[in-house]
Design a protein around this motif. Structure first.
Motif, PDB file in Angstrom:
ATOM      1  N   GLY A 103       0.816  -1.219   0.000  1.00  0.00           N
ATOM      2  CA  GLY A 103       0.000   0.000   0.000  1.00  0.00           C
ATOM      3  C   GLY A 103       0.844   1.261   0.000  1.00  0.00           C
ATOM      4  N   VAL A 104       0.459   2.202   0.871  1.00  0.00           N
ATOM      5  CA  VAL A 104       1.142   3.493   0.916  1.00  0.00           C
ATOM      6  C   VAL A 104       2.592   3.363   1.391  1.00  0.00           C
ATOM      7  N   LEU A 105       2.929   2.214   1.948  1.00  0.00           N
ATOM      8  CA  LEU A 105       4.304   2.031   2.430  1.00  0.00           C
ATOM      9  C   LEU A 105       5.266   1.639   1.314  1.00  0.00           C
ATOM     10  N   LEU A 106       4.736   1.270   0.140  1.00  0.00           N
ATOM     11  CA  LEU A 106       5.631   0.805  -0.925  1.00  0.00           C
ATOM     12  C   LEU A 106       6.621   1.875  -1.386  1.00  0.00           C
ATOM     13  N   PRO A 107       6.179   3.108  -1.709  1.00  0.00           N
ATOM     14  CA  PRO A 107       7.179   4.084  -2.182  1.00  0.00           C
ATOM     15  C   PRO A 107       8.322   4.331  -1.192  1.00  0.00           C
ATOM     16  N   PRO A 108       8.030   4.571   0.109  1.00  0.00           N
ATOM     17  CA  PRO A 108       9.177   4.754   1.011  1.00  0.00           C
ATOM     18  C   PRO A 108       9.993   3.474   1.204  1.00  0.00           C
ATOM     19  N   ALA A 109       9.328   2.313   1.227  1.00  0.00           N
ATOM     20  CA  ALA A 109      10.068   1.051   1.374  1.00  0.00           C
ATOM     21  C   ALA A 109      10.960   0.813   0.159  1.00  0.00           C
ATOM     22  N   TYR A 110      10.440   1.126  -1.021  1.00  0.00           N
ATOM     23  CA  TYR A 110      11.206   0.980  -2.257  1.00  0.00           C
ATOM     24  C   TYR A 110      12.429   1.904  -2.214  1.00  0.00           C
ATOM     25  N   ALA A 111      12.204   3.165  -1.809  1.00  0.00           N
ATOM     26  CA  ALA A 111      13.305   4.139  -1.758  1.00  0.00           C
ATOM     27  C   ALA A 111      14.357   3.702  -0.733  1.00  0.00           C
ATOM     28  N   LEU A 112      13.915   3.237   0.429  1.00  0.00           N
ATOM     29  CA  LEU A 112      14.869   2.774   1.446  1.00  0.00           C
ATOM     30  C   LEU A 112      15.642   1.556   0.959  1.00  0.00           C
ATOM     31  N   ALA A 113      14.956   0.656   0.265  1.00  0.00           N
ATOM     32  CA  ALA A 113      15.636  -0.537  -0.266  1.00  0.00           C
ATOM     33  C   ALA A 113      16.692  -0.128  -1.288  1.00  0.00           C
ATOM     34  N   SER A 114      16.376   0.878  -2.114  1.00  0.00           N
ATOM     35  CA  SER A 114      17.356   1.362  -3.093  1.00  0.00           C
ATOM     36  C   SER A 114      18.545   1.997  -2.386  1.00  0.00           C
ATOM     37  N   LEU A 115      18.272   2.818  -1.369  1.00  0.00           N
ATOM     38  CA  LEU A 115      19.361   3.453  -0.620  1.00  0.00           C
ATOM     39  C   LEU A 115      20.228   2.415   0.079  1.00  0.00           C
ATOM     40  N   TRP A 116      19.595   1.371   0.602  1.00  0.00           N
ATOM     41  CA  TRP A 116      20.331   0.306   1.276  1.00  0.00           C
ATOM     42  C   TRP A 116      21.275  -0.386   0.290  1.00  0.00           C
ATOM     43  N   GLN A 117      20.774  -0.644  -0.920  1.00  0.00           N
ATOM     44  CA  GLN A 117      21.622  -1.278  -1.940  1.00  0.00           C
ATOM     45  C   GLN A 117      22.780  -0.350  -2.312  1.00  0.00           C
ATOM     46  N   LEU A 118      22.475   0.938  -2.464  1.00  0.00           N
ATOM     47  CA  LEU A 118      23.500   1.928  -2.795  1.00  0.00           C
ATOM     48  C   LEU A 118      24.568   1.976  -1.709  1.00  0.00           C
ATOM     49  N   ALA A 119      24.139   1.963  -0.442  1.00  0.00           N
ATOM     50  CA  ALA A 119      25.080   2.002   0.684  1.00  0.00           C
ATOM     51  C   ALA A 119      25.971   0.774   0.695  1.00  0.00           C
ATOM     52  N   ARG A 120      25.475  -0.324   0.137  1.00  0.00           N
ATOM     53  CA  ARG A 120      26.263  -1.564   0.070  1.00  0.00           C
ATOM     54  C   ARG A 120      27.112  -1.628  -1.193  1.00  0.00           C
ATOM     55  N   PRO A 165      21.215   0.447  -7.158  1.00  0.00           N
ATOM     56  CA  PRO A 165      19.977   0.704  -6.408  1.00  0.00           C
ATOM     57  C   PRO A 165      18.716   0.214  -7.106  1.00  0.00           C
ATOM     58  N   TYR A 166      18.732   0.141  -8.429  1.00  0.00           N
ATOM     59  CA  TYR A 166      17.555  -0.355  -9.160  1.00  0.00           C
ATOM     60  C   TYR A 166      17.638  -1.871  -9.339  1.00  0.00           C
ATOM     61  N   ALA A 167      18.703  -2.322  -9.939  1.00  0.00           N
ATOM     62  CA  ALA A 167      18.813  -3.745 -10.289  1.00  0.00           C
ATOM     63  C   ALA A 167      18.793  -4.656  -9.062  1.00  0.00           C
ATOM     64  N   HIS A 168      19.370  -4.196  -7.945  1.00  0.00           N
ATOM     65  CA  HIS A 168      19.430  -5.038  -6.747  1.00  0.00           C
ATOM     66  C   HIS A 168      18.309  -4.759  -5.758  1.00  0.00           C
ATOM     67  N   ASN A 169      17.447  -3.797  -6.071  1.00  0.00           N
ATOM     68  CA  ASN A 169      16.302  -3.521  -5.199  1.00  0.00           C
ATOM     69  C   ASN A 169      15.446  -4.793  -5.121  1.00  0.00           C
ATOM     70  N   PRO A 170      15.115  -5.267  -3.908  1.00  0.00           N
ATOM     71  CA  PRO A 170      14.352  -6.519  -3.797  1.00  0.00           C
ATOM     72  C   PRO A 170      12.972  -6.473  -4.464  1.00  0.00           C
ATOM     73  N   PHE A 171      12.364  -5.295  -4.540  1.00  0.00           N
ATOM     74  CA  PHE A 171      11.071  -5.200  -5.231  1.00  0.00           C
ATOM     75  C   PHE A 171      11.256  -5.430  -6.730  1.00  0.00           C
ATOM     76  N   GLU A 172      12.351  -4.920  -7.283  1.00  0.00           N
ATOM     77  CA  GLU A 172      12.632  -5.150  -8.704  1.00  0.00           C
ATOM     78  C   GLU A 172      13.046  -6.596  -8.950  1.00  0.00           C
TER      79      GLU A 172
END
Ligand code: ZN
Length: 130
Positions: free
Chosen positions: A93-110, A114-121
């Motif tokens: 629901g409404v949590l997807l956009p922030p969760a998606y953004a945080l997941a991308s940032l987490w991948q970037l930090a690692r 950020p797109y290809a390794h995002n778990p939603f993608e």
């Protein structure tokens, strides 16, 4: 009942998607309902998206129960992938956009993409067979 809750839970994102679809419609895009979602393609959408800065440019995007694609050919190629994102909106629901953004940032930090390794993608690629 579960599906109705999914629509309600995703409604804020769907409202934004519908506003984008309305703008695209004014610019000549075509809109149709398909498998419980609104699909919007073509018109000037491709040119508008191409004018966006590279980090936010896209060929197809899902906002709640609305899928926007730059052309019918792209939609055909990306349909299964984007419908996985529709199901993600029904779960998150409404949590997807922030969760998606945080997941991308987490991948970037690692140090990962950020797109290809995002778990939603990754889920969308795996479930769509892409
Ligand atoms: Zn995707």
């Amino acid at each position: 009942m579960k599906r109705a809750l999914g629509y309600a839970w995703a409604a804020p994102a769907t409202a934004i998607g519908l506003a984008c679809a309305l703008l695209a419609l004014v610019c000549g895009a075509r809109v149709r309902a398909h498998r419980g979602a609104i699909e919007c393609t073509g018109g000037e959408l491709g040119q508008i998206v191409n004018a966006l800065p590279r980090p936010v440019a896209f060929v197809a995007i899902t906002l709640g129960h609305v899928i926007l694609a730059v052309s019918p050919e792209v939609l055909e190629r990306m349909r299964e992938h984007e419908h996985v994102h529709v199901r993600q909106y029904e779960r998150w629901g409404v949590l997807l956009p922030p969760a998606y953004a945080l997941a991308s940032l987490w991948q970037l930090a690692r140090g990962r993409a950020p797109y290809a390794h995002n778990p939603f993608e990754r889920e969308a690629r795996e479930r769509s067979g892409a």
